[in-house]
Design an enzyme around this catalytic site. Structure first.
Site, PDB file in Angstrom:
ATOM      1  N   GLY A  54       0.689  -1.313  -0.070  1.00 27.53           N
ATOM      2  CA  GLY A  54      -0.039  -0.037  -0.022  1.00 27.53           C
ATOM      3  C   GLY A  54       0.778   1.398  -0.009  1.00 27.53           C
ATOM      4  N   LEU A  88       0.275   3.780  -2.055  1.00 29.99           N
ATOM      5  CA  LEU A  88       0.718   3.671  -3.348  1.00 29.99           C
ATOM      6  C   LEU A  88       1.316   4.962  -4.126  1.00 29.99           C
ATOM      7  CD1 LEU A  88      -2.437   1.496  -4.790  1.00 29.99           C
ATOM      8  CD2 LEU A  88      -0.042   0.759  -3.862  1.00 29.99           C
ATOM      9  N   HIS A  89       2.202   4.632  -5.033  1.00 29.28           N
ATOM     10  CA  HIS A  89       2.658   5.731  -5.757  1.00 29.28           C
ATOM     11  C   HIS A  89       3.160   5.672  -7.096  1.00 29.28           C
ATOM     12  CE1 HIS A  89       6.345   3.651  -5.391  1.00 29.28           C
ATOM     13  NE2 HIS A  89       6.435   3.641  -4.368  1.00 29.28           N
ATOM     14  N   LYS A 121      12.946  -2.006  -8.326  1.00 31.91           N
ATOM     15  CA  LYS A 121      13.473  -1.202  -7.708  1.00 31.91           C
ATOM     16  C   LYS A 121      13.992  -2.119  -6.418  1.00 31.91           C
ATOM     17  CE  LYS A 121      12.596   1.497  -3.732  1.00 31.91           C
ATOM     18  NZ  LYS A 121      11.600   0.755  -2.719  1.00 31.91           N
ATOM     19  N   ASP A 122      13.355  -3.143  -6.049  1.00 31.21           N
ATOM     20  CA  ASP A 122      13.470  -4.143  -4.931  1.00 31.21           C
ATOM     21  C   ASP A 122      13.985  -5.464  -5.618  1.00 31.21           C
ATOM     22  OD1 ASP A 122      12.061  -3.321  -2.366  1.00 31.21           O
ATOM     23  OD2 ASP A 122      10.836  -2.562  -4.013  1.00 31.21           O
ATOM     24  N   SER A 161       9.394   5.609  -3.246  1.00 30.84           N
ATOM     25  CA  SER A 161       9.146   4.722  -2.477  1.00 30.84           C
ATOM     26  C   SER A 161       8.228   5.360  -1.474  1.00 30.84           C
ATOM     27  CB  SER A 161      10.716   4.689  -1.836  1.00 30.84           C
ATOM     28  OG  SER A 161      10.369   3.843  -0.411  1.00 30.84           O
ATOM     29  N   GLY A 200       5.282   4.279  -9.028  1.00 33.78           N
ATOM     30  CA  GLY A 200       5.950   2.960  -9.039  1.00 33.78           C
ATOM     31  C   GLY A 200       4.934   1.823  -9.027  1.00 33.78           C
ATOM     32  N   HIS A 201       4.150   1.932  -8.007  1.00 36.19           N
ATOM     33  CA  HIS A 201       3.236   0.961  -8.026  1.00 36.19           C
ATOM     34  C   HIS A 201       2.020   1.017  -9.336  1.00 36.19           C
ATOM     35  CE1 HIS A 201       4.001   1.640  -3.319  1.00 36.19           C
ATOM     36  NE2 HIS A 201       4.262   0.053  -3.784  1.00 36.19           N
TER      37      HIS A 201
HETATM   38  P1  AMP Z   1       6.073  -1.981  -1.846  1.00 35.63           P
HETATM   39  O1  AMP Z   1       4.704  -1.855  -1.500  1.00 35.63           O
HETATM   40  O2  AMP Z   1       6.916  -0.903  -1.651  1.00 35.63           O
HETATM   41  O3  AMP Z   1       6.554  -3.348  -0.864  1.00 35.63           O
HETATM   42  O4  AMP Z   1       6.110  -2.388  -3.278  1.00 35.63           O
HETATM   43  C1  AMP Z   1       5.297  -3.321  -3.982  1.00 35.63           C
HETATM   44  C2  AMP Z   1       6.008  -3.422  -5.251  1.00 35.63           C
HETATM   45  O5  AMP Z   1       6.163  -2.082  -6.117  1.00 35.63           O
HETATM   46  C3  AMP Z   1       7.198  -4.079  -5.244  1.00 35.63           C
HETATM   47  O6  AMP Z   1       7.311  -4.820  -6.432  1.00 35.63           O
HETATM   48  C4  AMP Z   1       8.253  -3.052  -5.364  1.00 35.63           C
HETATM   49  O7  AMP Z   1       9.286  -3.546  -6.240  1.00 35.63           O
HETATM   50  C5  AMP Z   1       7.350  -2.096  -6.451  1.00 35.63           C
HETATM   51  N1  AMP Z   1       7.805  -0.829  -6.322  1.00 35.63           N
HETATM   52  C6  AMP Z   1       8.078  -0.110  -5.556  1.00 35.63           C
HETATM   53  N2  AMP Z   1       8.534   1.315  -5.700  1.00 35.63           N
HETATM   54  C7  AMP Z   1       8.709   1.049  -7.122  1.00 35.63           C
HETATM   55  C8  AMP Z   1       9.237   1.950  -8.008  1.00 35.63           C
HETATM   56  N3  AMP Z   1       9.776   3.316  -7.870  1.00 35.63           N
HETATM   57  N4  AMP Z   1       9.557   1.615  -9.263  1.00 35.63           N
HETATM   58  C9  AMP Z   1       9.090   0.302  -9.525  1.00 35.63           C
HETATM   59  N5  AMP Z   1       8.393  -0.481  -8.752  1.00 35.63           N
HETATM   60  C10 AMP Z   1       8.435  -0.039  -7.532  1.00 35.63           C
END
Ligand code: AMP
Length: 273
Positions: A22, A24-25, A140-141, A176, A27-28
Protein backbone atom coordinates in the site's frame (compact mmCIF):
# COMPACT_ATOMS: atom_id res chain seq x y z
CA UNK A 1 -10.58 -13.68 -3.46
CA UNK A 2 -10.18 -17.32 -4.30
CA UNK A 3 -13.72 -17.72 -5.63
CA UNK A 4 -13.37 -14.57 -7.74
CA UNK A 5 -10.12 -15.86 -9.16
CA UNK A 6 -11.74 -19.21 -9.91
CA UNK A 7 -14.63 -17.52 -11.76
CA UNK A 8 -12.17 -15.61 -13.92
CA UNK A 9 -10.17 -18.73 -14.70
CA UNK A 10 -13.36 -20.60 -15.65
CA UNK A 11 -14.24 -17.71 -18.00
CA UNK A 12 -10.73 -18.10 -19.49
CA UNK A 13 -9.70 -14.62 -18.43
CA UNK A 14 -6.04 -14.06 -17.59
CA UNK A 15 -5.19 -12.63 -14.18
CA UNK A 16 -2.37 -10.19 -13.48
CA UNK A 17 -1.35 -9.66 -9.88
CA UNK A 18 0.49 -6.78 -8.19
CA UNK A 19 1.38 -7.43 -4.53
CA UNK A 20 2.12 -4.29 -2.48
CA UNK A 21 2.19 -2.94 1.05
CA UNK A 22 0.00 0.00 0.00
CA UNK A 23 0.86 3.72 0.27
CA UNK A 24 0.71 3.58 -3.50
CA UNK A 25 2.74 5.89 -5.72
CA UNK A 26 3.59 6.10 -9.43
CA UNK A 27 5.97 3.12 -9.07
CA UNK A 28 3.08 0.88 -8.02
CA UNK A 29 0.89 2.40 -10.74
CA UNK A 30 3.49 1.36 -13.35
CA UNK A 31 3.13 -2.23 -12.11
CA UNK A 32 -0.67 -1.99 -12.32
CA UNK A 33 -0.42 -0.58 -15.84
CA UNK A 34 1.90 -3.39 -16.90
CA UNK A 35 -0.64 -5.86 -15.51
CA UNK A 36 -3.50 -4.05 -17.23
CA UNK A 37 -1.68 -4.29 -20.56
CA UNK A 38 -0.89 -7.99 -20.33
CA UNK A 39 -3.92 -9.42 -18.53
CA UNK A 40 -7.69 -9.25 -18.71
CA UNK A 41 -8.12 -9.03 -14.93
CA UNK A 42 -5.91 -7.15 -12.49
CA UNK A 43 -5.67 -7.89 -8.78
CA UNK A 44 -3.88 -5.56 -6.37
CA UNK A 45 -3.03 -6.77 -2.89
CA UNK A 46 -2.35 -4.43 -0.01
CA UNK A 47 -0.82 -6.06 3.02
CA UNK A 48 1.82 -4.65 5.33
CA UNK A 49 3.44 -7.98 6.01
CA UNK A 50 4.66 -8.22 9.61
CA UNK A 51 6.92 -11.24 8.98
CA UNK A 52 9.26 -9.30 6.69
CA UNK A 53 9.99 -6.57 9.26
CA UNK A 54 12.72 -6.95 11.87
CA UNK A 55 11.88 -6.23 15.52
CA UNK A 56 13.54 -2.79 15.34
CA UNK A 57 12.15 -1.86 11.91
CA UNK A 58 9.32 0.46 10.87
CA UNK A 59 6.30 -1.93 10.81
CA UNK A 60 4.32 0.27 13.23
CA UNK A 61 4.93 3.50 11.39
CA UNK A 62 4.81 2.16 7.82
CA UNK A 63 2.45 4.55 5.94
CA UNK A 64 -1.12 3.29 5.55
CA UNK A 65 -3.27 5.25 3.09
CA UNK A 66 -6.06 2.88 2.11
CA UNK A 67 -8.51 5.44 0.73
CA UNK A 68 -5.97 7.12 -1.53
CA UNK A 69 -4.80 3.62 -2.60
CA UNK A 70 -8.36 2.76 -3.61
CA UNK A 71 -8.51 5.83 -5.84
CA UNK A 72 -5.18 4.91 -7.50
CA UNK A 73 -6.48 1.39 -8.03
CA UNK A 74 -9.70 2.61 -9.60
CA UNK A 75 -7.86 4.93 -11.99
CA UNK A 76 -5.50 2.12 -12.96
CA UNK A 77 -8.43 -0.18 -13.79
CA UNK A 78 -7.90 -2.68 -10.99
CA UNK A 79 -10.63 -5.36 -10.82
CA UNK A 80 -10.11 -6.38 -7.21
CA UNK A 81 -8.15 -5.25 -4.18
CA UNK A 82 -7.22 -8.07 -1.81
CA UNK A 83 -6.44 -6.63 1.63
CA UNK A 84 -6.32 -9.36 4.23
CA UNK A 85 -5.69 -8.65 7.91
CA UNK A 86 -2.55 -9.91 9.66
CA UNK A 87 -4.78 -12.31 11.64
CA UNK A 88 -6.20 -13.78 8.42
CA UNK A 89 -2.73 -14.26 6.94
CA UNK A 90 -1.11 -15.47 10.16
CA UNK A 91 -3.75 -17.02 12.41
CA UNK A 92 -2.77 -18.45 15.77
CA UNK A 93 -0.62 -21.54 15.27
CA UNK A 94 0.95 -20.37 12.01
CA UNK A 95 4.45 -21.90 11.86
CA UNK A 96 5.44 -22.76 8.28
CA UNK A 97 7.85 -20.53 6.36
CA UNK A 98 9.71 -20.60 3.06
CA UNK A 99 13.40 -21.28 3.59
CA UNK A 100 15.20 -18.98 1.17
CA UNK A 101 18.72 -19.69 -0.07
CA UNK A 102 21.85 -18.05 -1.43
CA UNK A 103 20.09 -15.40 -3.53
CA UNK A 104 18.62 -14.07 -0.29
CA UNK A 105 21.75 -14.33 1.85
CA UNK A 106 23.76 -11.20 0.92
CA UNK A 107 22.87 -7.50 0.56
CA UNK A 108 19.47 -6.78 2.18
CA UNK A 109 19.30 -10.42 3.29
CA UNK A 110 22.45 -9.97 5.36
CA UNK A 111 21.40 -6.59 6.72
CA UNK A 112 17.81 -7.57 7.46
CA UNK A 113 17.86 -11.13 8.86
CA UNK A 114 14.60 -12.95 8.15
CA UNK A 115 13.38 -10.30 5.72
CA UNK A 116 13.30 -12.47 2.59
CA UNK A 117 11.95 -15.45 4.52
CA UNK A 118 8.99 -13.23 5.36
CA UNK A 119 8.73 -11.87 1.81
CA UNK A 120 8.89 -15.29 0.17
CA UNK A 121 6.37 -16.72 2.62
CA UNK A 122 3.80 -13.99 2.12
CA UNK A 123 4.27 -13.94 -1.66
CA UNK A 124 3.78 -17.71 -1.83
CA UNK A 125 0.60 -17.41 0.25
CA UNK A 126 -0.70 -14.54 -1.88
CA UNK A 127 0.05 -16.45 -5.09
CA UNK A 128 -1.89 -19.43 -3.78
CA UNK A 129 -4.93 -17.34 -2.98
CA UNK A 130 -4.94 -15.07 -6.04
CA UNK A 131 -3.65 -17.77 -8.44
CA UNK A 132 -2.53 -15.28 -11.12
CA UNK A 133 -1.15 -16.03 -14.57
CA UNK A 134 1.43 -13.28 -14.17
CA UNK A 135 2.71 -11.47 -11.07
CA UNK A 136 4.47 -8.12 -11.42
CA UNK A 137 7.34 -6.97 -9.20
CA UNK A 138 9.38 -3.76 -9.33
CA UNK A 139 13.06 -3.85 -10.23
CA UNK A 140 13.53 -1.31 -7.44
CA UNK A 141 13.53 -4.22 -5.00
CA UNK A 142 15.97 -6.07 -7.22
CA UNK A 143 17.03 -8.74 -4.76
CA UNK A 144 13.39 -9.40 -3.87
CA UNK A 145 12.60 -9.92 -7.55
CA UNK A 146 15.45 -12.43 -7.88
CA UNK A 147 14.43 -14.25 -4.69
CA UNK A 148 10.85 -14.54 -5.98
CA UNK A 149 12.01 -15.71 -9.42
CA UNK A 150 14.17 -18.34 -7.72
CA UNK A 151 11.25 -19.48 -5.57
CA UNK A 152 9.08 -19.68 -8.69
CA UNK A 153 11.55 -22.06 -10.33
CA UNK A 154 12.28 -24.06 -7.19
CA UNK A 155 8.62 -24.57 -6.22
CA UNK A 156 7.40 -25.15 -9.82
CA UNK A 157 5.00 -22.22 -9.58
CA UNK A 158 2.97 -21.75 -12.73
CA UNK A 159 2.73 -17.97 -12.30
CA UNK A 160 5.07 -16.04 -14.57
CA UNK A 161 7.16 -13.46 -12.67
CA UNK A 162 7.65 -10.19 -14.53
CA UNK A 163 10.02 -7.39 -13.46
CA UNK A 164 9.01 -3.75 -14.10
CA UNK A 165 11.59 -0.92 -14.46
CA UNK A 166 12.16 1.52 -11.59
CA UNK A 167 10.03 4.67 -11.60
CA UNK A 168 12.06 7.67 -10.43
CA UNK A 169 11.41 11.21 -9.27
CA UNK A 170 12.75 14.17 -11.28
CA UNK A 171 16.15 14.11 -9.56
CA UNK A 172 16.40 10.37 -10.06
CA UNK A 173 15.37 9.21 -6.58
CA UNK A 174 13.44 5.95 -6.87
CA UNK A 175 9.87 6.43 -5.71
CA UNK A 176 9.25 4.69 -2.40
CA UNK A 177 6.48 4.70 0.17
CA UNK A 178 9.22 5.53 2.69
CA UNK A 179 10.20 8.78 0.94
CA UNK A 180 7.44 10.53 2.94
CA UNK A 181 9.61 10.11 6.05
CA UNK A 182 12.41 12.28 4.62
CA UNK A 183 12.98 15.83 5.87
CA UNK A 184 13.59 18.44 3.15
CA UNK A 185 17.35 18.20 3.81
CA UNK A 186 17.17 14.41 3.86
CA UNK A 187 15.22 14.39 0.63
CA UNK A 188 17.92 16.46 -1.00
CA UNK A 189 20.70 14.21 0.30
CA UNK A 190 18.78 11.15 -0.95
CA UNK A 191 19.15 12.45 -4.50
CA UNK A 192 22.80 11.39 -4.32
CA UNK A 193 21.77 7.73 -4.13
CA UNK A 194 20.67 7.50 -7.79
CA UNK A 195 23.39 9.97 -8.85
CA UNK A 196 26.03 7.61 -7.45
CA UNK A 197 24.59 4.76 -9.50
CA UNK A 198 24.26 6.94 -12.60
CA UNK A 199 27.94 7.93 -12.29
CA UNK A 200 28.91 4.26 -12.36
CA UNK A 201 26.53 3.61 -15.24
CA UNK A 202 28.03 6.45 -17.26
CA UNK A 203 31.55 5.08 -16.83
CA UNK A 204 30.27 1.59 -17.64
CA UNK A 205 28.67 2.85 -20.85
CA UNK A 206 31.98 4.52 -21.73
CA UNK A 207 33.68 1.13 -21.42
CA UNK A 208 34.82 0.85 -17.79
CA UNK A 209 34.55 -2.79 -16.67
CA UNK A 210 36.62 -2.88 -13.45
CA UNK A 211 34.30 -3.45 -10.45
CA UNK A 212 36.57 -1.53 -8.09
CA UNK A 213 36.70 1.54 -10.31
CA UNK A 214 32.94 1.53 -10.84
CA UNK A 215 32.32 1.20 -7.11
CA UNK A 216 34.83 3.98 -6.38
CA UNK A 217 32.98 6.32 -8.74
CA UNK A 218 29.71 5.68 -6.92
CA UNK A 219 31.44 6.16 -3.55
CA UNK A 220 32.79 9.53 -4.65
CA UNK A 221 29.28 10.80 -5.30
CA UNK A 222 27.98 9.37 -2.00
CA UNK A 223 30.79 11.14 -0.13
CA UNK A 224 29.33 14.49 -1.23
CA UNK A 225 26.33 13.87 1.05
CA UNK A 226 27.54 13.02 4.57
CA UNK A 227 23.88 12.74 5.66
CA UNK A 228 23.81 9.41 3.79
CA UNK A 229 24.94 6.43 5.83
CA UNK A 230 25.70 3.70 3.34
CA UNK A 231 24.45 0.29 4.48
CA UNK A 232 25.98 -1.51 1.50
CA UNK A 233 27.21 -0.79 -1.99
CA UNK A 234 27.89 -3.83 -4.16
CA UNK A 235 28.37 -4.95 -7.73
CA UNK A 236 26.86 -8.37 -8.36
CA UNK A 237 25.98 -10.82 -11.10
CA UNK A 238 22.47 -9.87 -12.27
CA UNK A 239 20.79 -13.23 -11.62
CA UNK A 240 22.68 -14.97 -8.79
CA UNK A 241 23.65 -11.72 -6.99
CA UNK A 242 27.12 -13.15 -6.32
CA UNK A 243 29.61 -10.24 -5.97
CA UNK A 244 31.71 -9.58 -9.07
CA UNK A 245 35.45 -9.37 -8.47
CA UNK A 246 36.87 -9.54 -12.01
CA UNK A 247 36.08 -7.29 -15.01
CA UNK A 248 32.39 -7.35 -15.86
CA UNK A 249 31.73 -9.81 -18.68
CA UNK A 250 28.00 -10.56 -18.28
CA UNK A 251 24.84 -8.85 -16.96
CA UNK A 252 25.60 -7.09 -13.68
CA UNK A 253 23.78 -4.92 -11.19
CA UNK A 254 25.07 -2.29 -8.79
CA UNK A 255 23.01 -2.23 -5.61
CA UNK A 256 22.95 0.38 -2.90
CA UNK A 257 21.23 0.73 0.45
CA UNK A 258 21.63 3.83 2.58
CA UNK A 259 20.09 5.41 5.63
CA UNK A 260 18.95 9.01 5.54
CA UNK A 261 18.22 9.85 9.17
CA UNK A 262 16.45 6.67 10.25
CA UNK A 263 14.90 5.91 6.84
CA UNK A 264 16.52 3.13 4.86
CA UNK A 265 16.39 3.54 1.08
CA UNK A 266 17.48 1.09 -1.62
CA UNK A 267 18.26 1.51 -5.29
CA UNK A 268 20.12 -0.28 -8.06
CA UNK A 269 21.18 0.02 -11.64
CA UNK A 270 21.64 -2.75 -14.18
CA UNK A 271 24.88 -2.81 -16.13
CA UNK A 272 24.51 -4.97 -19.22
CA UNK A 273 27.58 -5.27 -21.47
P1 AMP B 1 6.07 -2.08 -1.73
O1 AMP B 1 4.63 -1.79 -1.54
O2 AMP B 1 6.94 -0.87 -1.58
O3 AMP B 1 6.56 -3.27 -0.98
O4 AMP B 1 6.25 -2.44 -3.24
C1 AMP B 1 5.32 -3.22 -3.96
C2 AMP B 1 5.87 -3.45 -5.33
O5 AMP B 1 6.09 -2.20 -5.98
C3 AMP B 1 7.23 -4.16 -5.32
O6 AMP B 1 7.27 -5.10 -6.38
C4 AMP B 1 8.19 -3.03 -5.55
O7 AMP B 1 9.38 -3.44 -6.17
C5 AMP B 1 7.39 -2.14 -6.49
N1 AMP B 1 7.91 -0.77 -6.45
C6 AMP B 1 8.05 0.03 -5.37
N2 AMP B 1 8.61 1.21 -5.72
C7 AMP B 1 8.83 1.14 -7.05
C8 AMP B 1 9.39 2.04 -8.03
N3 AMP B 1 9.85 3.24 -7.69
N4 AMP B 1 9.46 1.63 -9.31
C9 AMP B 1 9.01 0.40 -9.67
N5 AMP B 1 8.47 -0.48 -8.81
C10 AMP B 1 8.38 -0.13 -7.53
Amino acid sequence: MRSLSRQWHVARETIGFVPTMGALHAGHVALLEAARQKCQRVVLSIFVNPTQFGPKEDLGKYPRTFEADQRHAETAGVDAIFFPTPEEMYPAGFETYVEVGKTASGLCGAKRPGHFRGVATVVLKLLHVVDPDIAFFGQKDYQQLQVIRRMGHDFDLHTEIVGVPIVRDQDGLALSSRNVFLSPAGRQAAGHIPQALFAAEKAFTAGEREPERLLALAEQVLAIAPELKVDYLALCAADSLVPITSPIAGPAVMLLAAFVDSTRLIDNIQLIP
